[in-house]
Scaffold this active site. Structure first.
Site, short mmCIF file in Angstrom:
data_model
loop_
_atom_site.label_atom_id
_atom_site.label_comp_id
_atom_site.label_asym_id
_atom_site.label_seq_id
_atom_site.Cartn_x
_atom_site.Cartn_y
_atom_site.Cartn_z
CG ASP A 1 -1.71 -0.99 1.96
OD1 ASP A 1 -1.45 -2.19 1.51
OD2 ASP A 1 -2.28 -0.94 2.83
CD GLU B 1 -7.06 -5.10 4.71
OE1 GLU B 1 -6.42 -5.73 5.02
OE2 GLU B 1 -6.77 -5.25 2.94
C1 FRU Z 1 -3.96 -3.98 3.21
C2 FRU Z 1 -3.47 -4.21 4.42
C3 FRU Z 1 -3.59 -2.83 5.50
C4 FRU Z 1 -2.65 -3.31 6.26
C5 FRU Z 1 -1.37 -3.48 5.30
C6 FRU Z 1 -0.75 -4.36 5.65
O1 FRU Z 1 -3.13 -3.85 2.17
O2 FRU Z 1 -4.12 -5.30 4.43
O3 FRU Z 1 -4.65 -2.45 5.98
O4 FRU Z 1 -2.10 -2.38 6.98
O5 FRU Z 1 -1.61 -4.04 4.08
O6 FRU Z 1 1.32 -4.87 5.18
#
Ligand code: FRU
Length: 547
Positions: free
Chosen positions: A61, A237
């Site tokens: 992300d 998310e």
């Molecule tokens: C989304 C996610 C988020 C988390 C991160 C961990 O892709 O699962 O919810 O903070 O990636 O790398």
């Protein structure tokens, strides 16, 4: 995967404090950049040339995107030690123009059994947090601490007083803790009408986002919850909440958009990004009842994703396979309230298996956001930031003509042997299908079909080159498209391993990874409707941002 040795010698960030520490950090920073330059030529097979990628290792992300002091900051979920997910930290890069990126040392590193999960960053102009020094506003990061020894996620702060170059974790962490295993991805913004900070944060399993308020970023009060609503198959998310201007109306007449990324169940399968349009009164987000999803993609509809089961009715920001965790930049200057975002260009179903080395994953190009009023309510419209056009080496234009004439023009210009920005406007589509083919020089083919009778765009990457690294990679995907006037306007951004299709001036977005067997491609238009006219066609080879 890297050994413990490379872990010991890996880049790391140092908190602020004495001058000595800063000097060490600066030297290490230079060293890390040197490392990056040494280990990555940015000319490896499938290395994106105008999309952001880390020099090496795993990225997911985008995080903490904020504009400050002439720089766009891009932090990102990063594994310093390997090319698969793990040891999550915040990688860091800055750009003066959203196009060219400079890698900086890791900003926030996993420490004491707490990984640094996704979150946001703000410029604390009035220094409400008290973290600022010397009368200058601090940069404050708000991120999820993911505890590796027990099932716990809570919200933490870190701050920087040197333009994001070094970061100190707040000694009072966590600042928000519900004792839950899944509670993450805080996105914070300043809400001027109520004179306080607002946080939107996800309760993934419950399919809810919670809104909190704070006067100082340290103390948070619960305001309201949103959800479950829209797409519920996948966990929720990386939420975001921001006002977006409506096309053709004044900046004051904007609507609030709530972004919710979903871990699975997106129209093309796997992870994707849904949104809601509505109002936010400083406390509660409410959806606009006149904005409704497109027909034919819901349980009662006639159609489904070509490769998956029924798609839940929702507003989808992208209909391709590779657009996730998209969030917006905060603090972007400009009186018109420009909203810019980008997404992680991959999909959790196969992200860890894509055949690139020594890095894994790229970001989409930054895109400007607007809302468009349509008969089914508002739709999010995305346009690659205009800054990108500076990368066009030359622009060749075919003005107007038949499909045969356009094909002859395209054949003369091919093969296009690098990244390309193509725009195409077709008129009088009729009722039969029209297809744009991207033909690779090694026999690969990617097709984009316009199906007027169903009002669909269909993208097929089953024969796009290397697809065998994961069973879920090859496939065909479709998006609803309004072709009322018998016209389609397409923009294709083709980089070495990706294709971003934006149709109808950004109303439909389809983002997809591709791994062609060789460089070089041709374009070809094929139509079953003899009356189709090529109203506009333009090709532009793109420069690399890395050299
Ligand atoms: C989304 C996610 C988020 C988390 C991160 C961990 O892709 O699962 O919810 O903070 O990636 O790398």
């Amino acid at each position: 995967m890297h050994s413990l040795d490379s872990r010991r010698t890996g880049c790391f960030s140092i908190g602020t404090g004495s001058r000595w520490l800063l000097a060490v950090a600066w030297v290490l920073g230079g060293w890390c950049r040197g490392q990056a330059a040494e280990t990555a030529s940015y000319q490896e097979p499938w290395r994106p040339q105008f999309h952001f990628t880390p020099a090496k290792n795993w990225m997911n992300d985008p995080n903490g995107m904020v504009y400050h002091d002439g720089e766009y900051h891009l932090f990102y979920q990063y594994n310093p030690f390997g090319d698969k997910w793990g040891h999550m930290s915040w990688g860091h890069a800055v750009s003066p123009d959203l196009v060219h990126w400079e890698h900086l040392p890791i900003a926030l590193q996993e420490e004491n059994g707490v990984m640094i999960f996704s979150g946001s960053a703000v410029v604390d102009e009035p220094n409400t947090s008290g973290f600022g020094t010397g009368g200058r506003p601090p940069l404050v990061a708000i991120y999820t601490g993911h505890h590796t020894e027990r099932p716990l996620q809570n919200q933490h702060l870190a701050y920087s007083n040197d333009r994001g170059r070094t970061w100190t974790k707040y000694s009072g962490n966590p600042v928000l803790d519900l004792g839950k295993a899944d509670f993450r991805d805080p996105k914070v913004f300043w809400h001027a009408p109520s004179d306080r900070w607002i946080m939107v944060v996800s309760l993934p399993v419950e399919r809810r986002v919670s809104l909190y308020a704070s006067p100082n970023l340290r103390e948070w009060t619960h305001l309201s919850d949103f959800g479950p609503a829209g797409a519920l198959k996948g966990i929720w998310e990386c939420p975001d909440l921001f006002p977006v201007r409506v096309e053709g109306r004044s900046a004051r007449d904007s609507r609030w958009v709530l972004i919710v990324n979903v871990g699975s169940g997106a129209p093309a399968g796997g992870s994707g990004c849904q949104y809601f349009v509505g109002t936010f009164d400083g406390r509660t987000f409410q959806t606009d009842s006149r904005t409704v999803p497109d027909p034919g993609f819901g349980p009662a509809g006639d159609s489904h994703s070509l490769s998956r089961g029924t798609v839940e009715p929702a507003l989808w920001a992208d209909w391709g396979r590779d657009f996730y965790a998209a969030v917006s930049w905060s603090g972007v200057p400009g009186r018109d309230g420009r909203q810019i975002w980008l997404g992680w260009m991959s999909n959790w179903e196969y992200a860890q298996d894509v055949p690139t080395s020594p890095w894994r994953s790229a970001m989409t190009v930054p895109r400007d956001l607007r809302l468009r009023s349509t008969p089914r309510g508002f739709r999010l419209v995305q346009e690659p930031v205009p800054e990108l056009t500076r990368l066009r080496r030359t622009v060749d234009r075919f003005r107007r003509g038949t499909v045969a004439e356009a094909n002859a023009w395209l054949a003369r210009r091919g093969p296009f042997d690098g990244p390309t920005d193509l725009t195409l406007t077709l008129k009088r589509l009729g009722t039969r299908e029209t297809t744009l083919r991207i033909l690779g020089t090694a026999g690969e083919v990617v097709t984009l079909r316009i199906v007027p009778e169903m009002g669909r765009l269909r993208l097929d990457r089953t024969r796009s080159g290397r697809t065998d690294f994961h069973a879920q990679f090859p496939g065909q995907y479709e998006a609803p498209v309004r072709l009322d006037a018998g016209t389609v306007e397409l923009r294709l951004l083709i980089d070495t391993s990706s294709l971003e299709v934006l149709a109808q001036n950004g109303e439909v977005s389809m983002t997809t990874l591709l791994f062609p067997l060789a460089t070089g491609h041709f374009f070809e238009i094929d139509t079953g409707s003899p009356e189709v006219r090529v109203e506009g066609l333009q090709t532009a080879p793109m420069r690399s941002i890395w050299r």
